[in-house]
Design a protein around this motif. Structure first.
Motif, PDB file in Angstrom:
ATOM      1  N   LYS A 537      52.463  28.255  12.874  1.00 48.56           N
ATOM      2  CA  LYS A 537      52.017  27.907  14.230  1.00 48.56           C
ATOM      3  C   LYS A 537      51.064  26.739  14.132  1.00 48.56           C
ATOM      4  O   LYS A 537      50.493  26.484  13.074  1.00 48.56           O
ATOM      5  CB  LYS A 537      51.303  29.105  14.859  1.00 48.56           C
ATOM      6  CG  LYS A 537      52.219  30.303  15.030  1.00 48.56           C
ATOM      7  CD  LYS A 537      51.651  31.313  15.973  1.00 48.56           C
ATOM      8  CE  LYS A 537      52.722  32.357  16.268  1.00 48.56           C
ATOM      9  NZ  LYS A 537      52.282  33.378  17.191  1.00 48.56           N
ATOM     10  N   ARG A 556      42.129  39.590  15.974  1.00 51.02           N
ATOM     11  CA  ARG A 556      43.324  38.918  16.486  1.00 51.02           C
ATOM     12  C   ARG A 556      44.464  39.099  15.507  1.00 51.02           C
ATOM     13  O   ARG A 556      44.233  39.212  14.302  1.00 51.02           O
ATOM     14  CB  ARG A 556      43.047  37.422  16.645  1.00 51.02           C
ATOM     15  CG  ARG A 556      42.582  37.063  18.060  1.00 51.02           C
ATOM     16  CD  ARG A 556      42.690  35.588  18.300  1.00 51.02           C
ATOM     17  NE  ARG A 556      41.452  34.915  17.913  1.00 51.02           N
ATOM     18  CZ  ARG A 556      41.219  33.616  18.189  1.00 51.02           C
ATOM     19  NH1 ARG A 556      42.141  32.880  18.807  1.00 51.02           N
ATOM     20  NH2 ARG A 556      40.089  33.055  17.832  1.00 51.02           N
ATOM     21  N   LYS A 557      45.701  39.088  16.039  1.00 46.52           N
ATOM     22  CA  LYS A 557      46.874  39.145  15.168  1.00 46.52           C
ATOM     23  C   LYS A 557      47.509  37.766  15.105  1.00 46.52           C
ATOM     24  O   LYS A 557      47.405  36.986  16.052  1.00 46.52           O
ATOM     25  CB  LYS A 557      47.900  40.134  15.732  1.00 46.52           C
ATOM     26  CG  LYS A 557      47.466  41.575  15.640  1.00 46.52           C
ATOM     27  CD  LYS A 557      48.705  42.472  15.697  1.00 46.52           C
ATOM     28  CE  LYS A 557      48.360  43.904  15.373  1.00 46.52           C
ATOM     29  NZ  LYS A 557      47.573  44.545  16.464  1.00 46.52           N
ATOM     30  N   SER A 559      50.537  37.013  15.394  1.00 44.64           N
ATOM     31  CA  SER A 559      51.540  36.883  16.451  1.00 44.64           C
ATOM     32  C   SER A 559      50.925  36.510  17.803  1.00 44.64           C
ATOM     33  O   SER A 559      51.613  36.046  18.695  1.00 44.64           O
ATOM     34  CB  SER A 559      52.333  38.188  16.579  1.00 44.64           C
ATOM     35  OG  SER A 559      51.438  39.265  16.749  1.00 44.64           O
ATOM     36  N   ASP A 560      49.602  36.726  17.954  1.00 40.72           N
ATOM     37  CA  ASP A 560      48.937  36.402  19.220  1.00 40.72           C
ATOM     38  C   ASP A 560      48.374  34.984  19.258  1.00 40.72           C
ATOM     39  O   ASP A 560      47.824  34.565  20.279  1.00 40.72           O
ATOM     40  CB  ASP A 560      47.789  37.377  19.494  1.00 40.72           C
ATOM     41  CG  ASP A 560      48.281  38.813  19.551  1.00 40.72           C
ATOM     42  OD1 ASP A 560      49.466  39.007  19.908  1.00 40.72           O
ATOM     43  OD2 ASP A 560      47.506  39.726  19.222  1.00 40.72           O
ATOM     44  N   LEU A 561      48.472  34.268  18.146  1.00 45.19           N
ATOM     45  CA  LEU A 561      47.875  32.921  18.136  1.00 45.19           C
ATOM     46  C   LEU A 561      48.649  31.979  19.047  1.00 45.19           C
ATOM     47  O   LEU A 561      49.859  32.091  19.165  1.00 45.19           O
ATOM     48  CB  LEU A 561      47.863  32.361  16.708  1.00 45.19           C
ATOM     49  CG  LEU A 561      46.943  33.072  15.707  1.00 45.19           C
ATOM     50  CD1 LEU A 561      47.020  32.375  14.352  1.00 45.19           C
ATOM     51  CD2 LEU A 561      45.505  33.118  16.195  1.00 45.19           C
TER      52      LEU A 561
END
Ligand SMILES: [Zn+2]
Length: 561
Positions: A537, A556-557, A559-561
């Motif tokens: 990402k 935070r994960k 995948s959430d970035l």
């Protein structure tokens, strides 16, 4: 193991001189990983339970280990070849024929050699008699040989030695939880299982001193729903149940013991031990260490089979009562009753009619000395007292045992000990084995270490080591590198090789500075790559330190970035 050596996790000690069996050094990645495991362990006891931590001596005098039982009982059975003299651990030679060969006596082992025709593994010669081999490393304290010392076989003894100090420090209250990490020593006869049997090993131990009449635990409800895989000594099947059920069904002896079995599971899973390859096995009664009442080993499934990595034992009153008895020191705790109780008890009273005329001027001192004794002190009808340094043996006409009613406000008891004892090297090795993943088709290795324990948290690369990319990447590496997040700069070779090196080291994320970072509509951004999904990402470079911090803490994960 080869990968762990190649990547700098562990190295055989003294390798240039051929090495020593059962001894390993920790390389840079290994030492970081090991420290990170300690950093997971410490707050579980210190922060959550309010326990205290100490550091005691490694060398102890003989008296300590006489009292602790290690001098007499901390031994393995050894046999030497009568032809070439090679030593062997006797029970290991017959382990294919018996379930618990470590519980066999010398005679049983010798008979087993005959029966199964067991010979020297080196030359085929006849094996000699089986005897005890004490596993402590012996040394001398000071010059000469008058004061024998031993390297400690467990960190626990240093805590028992300081019980009085710790008890006072805790304002004479129970429960009292004390932690210690450090090295311990076991002079193994023939260590063969790599890091699982080390002669010098690292422990993380907790000794919880607790009232034997009250083995409940205040935080028990918080742990009660934790699910455990248990292998009780009453059967051969594992059972799955919650901590609460284990206590209610009396599978685990008491709340406190069960609570710390639950804590141990939480610790191991957080460090990266695979819960599907973790179970708690109860010791068989004849397998229990000389000090234990009940004991549950955390066992992990490794390439060598199910292996003990930590133990949670109820050591009862063994340690403090032995050290109290051998040192002549009071290592008891005073339990104050809510209200004074009237109890009937037997007391020793002086027979004044005989004492007065017999001892004249000393009568008062003799009377006091007699009445300080208890009926248990009477041996063969005689009582031994000491008055003004003089020992006297009194016949039964000098005293009587009488039944009296007395109000007492409490009683002195010997605290019991619950001991969650972790083999740090074994946890370390299990974490590595369970994180290891090899893709045969791609010939690619990934170490899927949990971010919390991974030695390097983030690799930082310039796409090319030129055009200013390297300068920006170096600056970013410094910005990301904190006490919590170890960052690693690498600009050597193709980017794919750099990712591969970080994957092998277990690094969860890599950040790459490319030409878009310097110019164009994506200026000021970098790519971040996730080890486990290989997904990439783009994030703002300025946000990188905060993002890495959140990823490590799990706030935070990716995948959430
Ligand atoms: Zn031989």
């Amino acid at each position: 193991m080869a990968l762990f050596k190649r990547r700098g996790f562990i190295w055989p000690s003294y390798d240039i001189y051929g090495g020593v069996a059962g001894m390993y050094d920790y390389g840079p990645l290994g030492f970081s990983l090991r420290n990170n495991i300690v950093d997971v362990w410490r707050p579980l006891y210190k922060g959550r339970e309010g326990f205290v931590e100490i550091d005691s001596e490694y060398v102890g005098p003989r008296e300590v280990f006489k009292a602790s039982g290690h001098l007499d009982k901390f031994a393995d059975k050894i046999t030497y070849c009568t032809k070439c003299g090679a030593p062997f651990r006797a029970d290991h030679l017959v382990k294919e024929y018996y379930d618990n060969p470590d519980t066999m006596t010398e005679k049983e082992l010798e008979e087993a050699f005959e029966k199964h025709n067991v010979k020297c593994l080196t030359c085929g010669g006849k094996l000699g008699p089986v005897e005890d081999f004490n596993l402590m490393f012996r040394t001398n304290i000071g010059p000469g040989t008058s004061r024998v010392g031993y390297l400690r076989p467990e960190t626990a003894q240093g805590i028992f030695m300081n019980f009085q100090n710790l008890y006072r420090y805790n304002r004479e209250k129970l429960p009292l939880g004390v932690m210690q990490t450090g090295r311990s020593y076991r002079n193994e006869i023939a260590p063969r299982q790599g890091m699982i049997r080390m002669r010098e090993f690292n422990q993380m131990e907790v000794e919880l001193f607790i009232d034997p009449e009250d083995k409940t635990w205040p935080r028990f409800p918080e742990m009660a729903d934790e699910v455990l895989t248990l292998l009780p000594n009453t059967g051969s099947e594992t059972v799955t149940m919650t901590v609460r059920e284990a206590v209610e069904k009396k599978v685990i002896a008491n709340e406190a013991l069960a609570y710390f079995v639950g804590t141990t599971k939480q610790l191991l899973v957080r460090c990266g031990v695979d819960p599907a390859r973790l179970r708690f096995r109860q010791h068989m009664p004849d397998e229990m260490a000389h000090y234990a009442n009940d004991c549950w080993d955390a066992e992990a499934l490794l390439s060598i089979g199910w292996t003990e990595i930590t133990g949670v034992a109820d050591r009862g009153a063994w340690d403090l009562s032995r050290h109290g008895q051998f040192s002549g020191t009071d290592l008891s705790h005073f339990v104050k009753y809510d209200e004074p109780r009237e109890v009937e008890m037997d007391k020793v009273k002086a027979n004044y009619k005989v004492i007065g005329p017999t001892f004249k001027g000393k009568a008062k001192a003799v009377t006091d000395a007699i009445e300080a004794k208890t009926p248990a002190d009477i041996v063969d009808g005689k009582l031994t007292i000491t008055v003004d340094g003089e020992e006297m043996v009194l016949d039964s006409d000098k005293f009587n045992v009488v039944r009296v009613k007395e109000k007492i406000s409490g009683e002195r008891i010997i605290p019991n000990v619950i001991e969650p004892s972790c083999g740090l090297d074994r946890i370390f090795y299990t974490v590595l084995e369970h994180a290891y993943s090899y893709d045969e088709k791609e010939d690619y290795t990934v170490l899927r270490l949990n971010p919390e324990v991974a030695p390097i948290k983030v690799g930082v690369f310039p796409l090319m080591a030129k055009d200013g990319l390297d300068t920006v990447a170096r600056e970013l590496c410094e910005a990301v590198h904190t006490h919590r997040a170890e960052a690693y700069y690498d600009d050597a070779g193709q980017i794919g090789r750099r990712y591969a090196r970080m994957d092998e080291a277990g690094t969860p994320w890599c950040i790459t500075v490319d030409y878009d970072t310097l110019d164009g509509d994506k200026k000021g951004t970098v790519t971040i790559r996730d080890r486990d999904t290989t997904e990439q990402k783009r994030i703002r470079m300025d946000d990188a330190p905060a993002i890495i911090d959140d990823l490590i803490s799990g706030k935070r994960k990716f995948s959430d970035l």
